[in-house]
Design an enzyme around this catalytic site. Structure first.
Site, mmCIF file in Angstrom:
data_model
loop_
_atom_site.group_PDB
_atom_site.id
_atom_site.type_symbol
_atom_site.label_atom_id
_atom_site.label_comp_id
_atom_site.label_asym_id
_atom_site.label_seq_id
_atom_site.Cartn_x
_atom_site.Cartn_y
_atom_site.Cartn_z
ATOM 1 N N LYS A 143 -18.202 -8.045 -6.994
ATOM 2 C CA LYS A 143 -18.011 -6.589 -7.077
ATOM 3 C C LYS A 143 -16.559 -6.243 -6.753
ATOM 4 O O LYS A 143 -16.111 -6.372 -5.617
ATOM 5 C CB LYS A 143 -18.908 -5.852 -6.073
ATOM 6 C CG LYS A 143 -18.871 -4.341 -6.319
ATOM 7 C CD LYS A 143 -19.513 -3.531 -5.221
ATOM 8 C CE LYS A 143 -18.555 -3.137 -4.121
ATOM 9 N NZ LYS A 143 -17.456 -2.241 -4.537
ATOM 10 N N CYS A 160 -2.411 -6.679 3.428
ATOM 11 C CA CYS A 160 -3.006 -6.884 4.757
ATOM 12 C C CYS A 160 -2.049 -7.604 5.701
ATOM 13 O O CYS A 160 -2.056 -7.380 6.892
ATOM 14 C CB CYS A 160 -4.315 -7.642 4.629
ATOM 15 S SG CYS A 160 -4.148 -9.127 3.646
ATOM 16 N N GLU A 162 -3.821 0.049 11.247
ATOM 17 C CA GLU A 162 -3.340 -0.437 9.959
ATOM 18 C C GLU A 162 -3.075 0.775 9.066
ATOM 19 O O GLU A 162 -3.988 1.544 8.771
ATOM 20 C CB GLU A 162 -4.386 -1.345 9.312
ATOM 21 C CG GLU A 162 -3.871 -1.955 8.028
ATOM 22 C CD GLU A 162 -4.825 -2.948 7.401
ATOM 23 O OE1 GLU A 162 -6.003 -2.607 7.211
ATOM 24 O OE2 GLU A 162 -4.381 -4.064 7.079
ATOM 25 N N GLU A 216 -11.759 -11.401 5.277
ATOM 26 C CA GLU A 216 -10.300 -11.288 5.367
ATOM 27 C C GLU A 216 -10.013 -9.803 5.535
ATOM 28 O O GLU A 216 -10.176 -9.032 4.594
ATOM 29 C CB GLU A 216 -9.694 -11.876 4.096
ATOM 30 C CG GLU A 216 -8.305 -12.392 4.318
ATOM 31 C CD GLU A 216 -7.293 -11.326 4.022
ATOM 32 O OE1 GLU A 216 -6.980 -10.561 4.969
ATOM 33 O OE2 GLU A 216 -6.842 -11.250 2.885
HETATM 34 P P1 NAD Z 1 -12.871 -0.952 2.214
HETATM 35 O O1 NAD Z 1 -12.885 -2.097 3.137
HETATM 36 O O2 NAD Z 1 -13.677 0.241 2.570
HETATM 37 O O3 NAD Z 1 -13.362 -1.447 0.756
HETATM 38 C C1 NAD Z 1 -13.064 -2.741 0.224
HETATM 39 C C2 NAD Z 1 -14.244 -3.205 -0.622
HETATM 40 O O4 NAD Z 1 -15.430 -3.299 0.158
HETATM 41 C C3 NAD Z 1 -14.621 -2.270 -1.768
HETATM 42 O O5 NAD Z 1 -15.055 -3.075 -2.857
HETATM 43 C C4 NAD Z 1 -15.757 -1.431 -1.185
HETATM 44 O O6 NAD Z 1 -16.588 -0.889 -2.188
HETATM 45 C C5 NAD Z 1 -16.482 -2.465 -0.356
HETATM 46 N N1 NAD Z 1 -17.195 -1.969 0.826
HETATM 47 C C6 NAD Z 1 -16.838 -0.984 1.678
HETATM 48 N N2 NAD Z 1 -17.725 -0.871 2.681
HETATM 49 C C7 NAD Z 1 -18.654 -1.829 2.482
HETATM 50 C C8 NAD Z 1 -19.828 -2.238 3.191
HETATM 51 N N3 NAD Z 1 -20.215 -1.649 4.323
HETATM 52 N N4 NAD Z 1 -20.540 -3.264 2.701
HETATM 53 C C9 NAD Z 1 -20.153 -3.904 1.573
HETATM 54 N N5 NAD Z 1 -19.075 -3.546 0.849
HETATM 55 C C10 NAD Z 1 -18.326 -2.531 1.302
HETATM 56 O O7 NAD Z 1 -11.370 -0.566 1.959
HETATM 57 P P2 NAD Z 1 -10.826 0.791 1.333
HETATM 58 O O8 NAD Z 1 -11.687 1.961 1.634
HETATM 59 O O9 NAD Z 1 -10.590 0.528 -0.085
HETATM 60 O O10 NAD Z 1 -9.482 0.939 2.131
HETATM 61 C C11 NAD Z 1 -9.485 1.469 3.443
HETATM 62 C C12 NAD Z 1 -8.566 0.700 4.327
HETATM 63 O O11 NAD Z 1 -8.893 -0.685 4.315
HETATM 64 C C13 NAD Z 1 -7.117 0.709 3.899
HETATM 65 O O12 NAD Z 1 -6.437 1.823 4.355
HETATM 66 C C14 NAD Z 1 -6.607 -0.539 4.535
HETATM 67 O O13 NAD Z 1 -6.250 -0.301 5.850
HETATM 68 C C15 NAD Z 1 -7.772 -1.462 4.519
HETATM 69 N N6 NAD Z 1 -7.697 -2.476 3.461
HETATM 70 C C16 NAD Z 1 -7.389 -3.738 3.816
HETATM 71 C C17 NAD Z 1 -7.322 -4.711 2.839
HETATM 72 C C18 NAD Z 1 -6.965 -6.114 3.155
HETATM 73 O O14 NAD Z 1 -6.523 -6.841 2.281
HETATM 74 N N7 NAD Z 1 -7.176 -6.576 4.354
HETATM 75 C C19 NAD Z 1 -7.549 -4.399 1.515
HETATM 76 C C20 NAD Z 1 -7.902 -3.092 1.182
HETATM 77 C C21 NAD Z 1 -7.984 -2.143 2.177
#
Ligand code: NAD
Length: 484
Positions: free
Chosen positions: A175, A283, A382, A249
């Site tokens: 996904k 990240c 972050e 990660e």
């Molecule tokens: P997120 O973690 O909410 O989403 C990332 C992915 O996980 C998406 O595909 C989302 O649909 C899915 N997801 C979210 N909650 C989930 C859950 N409970 N169970 C399963 N899947 C779930 O990230 P975001 O909302 O896109 O971004 C928010 C913050 O996350 C950013 O501001 C940043 O700080 C951080 N981020 C970190 C990374 C990284 O590489 N470590 C990458 C993207 C975002």
């Protein structure tokens, strides 16, 4: 407008049962450029059951690593002529400048090929002589993997998550992030055309509810997730309850420690990449910079010049070196943390809002705060934007203490001309990854975090090994030949 209505499930392109759609917004124009299905729990169930059937009854996991790698290699060859199209898609979906996409997107294929070679050379079993007799230690694929990606490196991250799992013999339900669902489709098309059997790779698109349903599904054996620490915490809770394997990660708040003897030009090269690449949506980025008090003015001056040297604007323009943030939500989050920095007393040395002349698009100018302290929100949270908080220190020990005073532990760096000092600091900072005089994302060595930055390692041969369970078979001596 790219409208995707069908998903790859059980080897077929099918319409999901849910009629809901996710709009894909170009962060430069703020216009809709496409849509993809927003699946529901029933669609997730269909995909996971297909993956389970393919794992239990299908041929994939019974092939050798070499045979699987050959099929996957074919998929990469099918993607090769489409790299320009994919680059344009990533630029449109998340604003990656085309000048960078032209290098980064082909690099994703190179990394995927490297994973295939690792698997080809990974011994499937090994016989150990023990005091209890010979024992075979056998690698077996974990099973059904739920692979969930973020938006900040959509195509490359997808390959890095999917290929190690598939080459190990696992079946995958993938996904992508709701912001960047479109570039998952070329990958699915290539895998299907290359001959990956039905059900081994399934593509679903949807938002966090779809992700949560996938993680909670009882037929999933492992979750591989990259994203926020908040989501990782929820996923960890769910996996813990059912003992699913997990590879997480997550976020970071990495500190770059600039020592007294650092070379200013090397330091700025590292920080240009480390703090501002991908509009800071990385990240591992260096969002804290620790400078010795005696060199504060010089380093801040150079860092401001570095920040201001970025050409922020339309990512399709080859002269652009920094695109927009991925979404209005991300832009608002970054702006609210910049506001928190000001309110808490840090001093804005450059940036701090939308760059002049860009009245549409989710742009934030490269931003440098000075006078930050480690208790401020800009030093603890972050931000995931082009924002750096500079702090000063008086001794190497104090710098290490500040670097370690974080709930995160993903990456870090030291800038110095003294090898001994570099080794000392590298050992003392508690992170999963560390760079000296650079910002290096080394895909051939393990990358991952300690503390709240995650569990497991996403690159290196460890990324491939992570998709196997180890089984010990206590042998009779005459059986040894069957396992060596
Ligand atoms: P997120 O973690 O909410 O989403 C990332 C992915 O996980 C998406 O595909 C989302 O649909 C899915 N997801 C979210 N909650 C989930 C859950 N409970 N169970 C399963 N899947 C779930 O990230 P975001 O909302 O896109 O971004 C928010 C913050 O996350 C950013 O501001 C940043 O700080 C951080 N981020 C970190 C990374 C990284 O590489 N470590 C990458 C993207 C975002």
């Amino acid at each position: 407008m790219i409208v995707r209505e069908e998903l790859l499930v059980d080897g077929e392109w099918r319409k999901p049962s849910s009629a809901a759609r996710i709009p894909v917004i170009d962060p430069t124009t703020e216009e809709s450029i496409g849509e993809a299905p927003d699946v529901d729990a029933a669609d997730v169930d269909t995909a996971v059951r297909a993956a389970r059937r393919s794992f239990t009854d299908g041929p994939w996991r019974r092939l050798s690593e070499g045979e699987r790698a050959d099929v996957l290699e074919r998929a990469l060859s099918l993607l090769e002529p489409r790299l320009d199209e994919i680059g344009r898609l990533v630029t449109a979906e998340m604003g990656l400048p085309s000048s960078i996409a032209g290098i980064q997107i082909p690099g994703g294929l190179h990394v995927a090929r490297w994973f295939l070679d690792v698997a080809r050379n990974l011994p499937r079993s090994e016989v150990r002589q023990t005091q209890y007799g010979p024992a075979a230690v056998v690698r077996e694929p974990i099973g059904v993997v739920a692979s969930i990606a973020p938006w900040n490196g959509p195509f490359n991250m997808a390959l890095s998550k999917i290929f190690p799992a598939l080459v190990s013999g696992c079946s995958v339900v993938y996904k992508p992030a709701p912001e960047t669902p479109l570039d998952g489709f070329p990958i699915a098309e290539a895998l299907a055309e290359a001959g990956v059997p039905a059900g081994v790779f399934n593509l679903i698109t949807g938002d966090r509810q779809a992700g949560a349903a996938l993680v909670a599904h009882p037929e999933v054996d492992k979750v591989s997730f990259t994203g926020s620490t908040a989501a990782g915490r929820e996923i960890g809770r769910e996996c813990g309850a059912s003992f699913k394997r997990m590879q997480l990660e997550l976020g970071g708040k990495s500190a770059a420690i600039v020592l007294e003897d650092a070379d200013v030009s090397t330091t700025m090269q590292g920080l240009a990449m480390g703090s501002f690449f991908n509009t800071g949506q990385v990240c591992a980025s260096f969002s804290r910079v620790l400078v010795p008090r005696a060199r504060e003015d010089e380093m801040v001056g150079a860092l401001v010049a570095t920040a201001e040297s970025f050409v922020v604007g339309d990512p399709t323009d080859p002269a652009t070196t920094m695109g927009p943030l991925v979404s209005a939500r991300q832009r608002d989050k970054v702006l609210s943390l910049i506001e928190a920095g000001r309110a808490e007393g840090a001093v804005l040395a450059t940036g701090g809002g939308a760059p002049a002349g860009l009245d549409r698009g989710f742009f934030v100018a490269p931003t440098v705060f000075t006078g930050a302290t480690n208790d401020m929100r800009i030093s603890r949270e972050e931000i995931f934007g082009p924002v750096v908080a500079v702090q000063t220190y008086d001794s190497e020990d104090e710098a290490i203490k500040i670097a370690n005073d974080s709930e995160y532990g993903l990456h870090g760096a030291v800038f110095t001309t003294d090898d001994e000092a570099a080794a000392r600091v590298a050992r003392a900072v508690r992170t999963g990854t560390f760079s000296v005089n650079s910002f290096t994302y080394n895909t051939e060595a393990p990358f991952g975090g300690v503390k709240c930055s995650g569990v497991g390692r996403d690159t290196g041969q460890e990324a491939v090994e992570a998709y196997y369970e180890l089984k010990t078979i206590n042998l009779t001596p005459s059986m040894e030949r069957l396992f060596s």
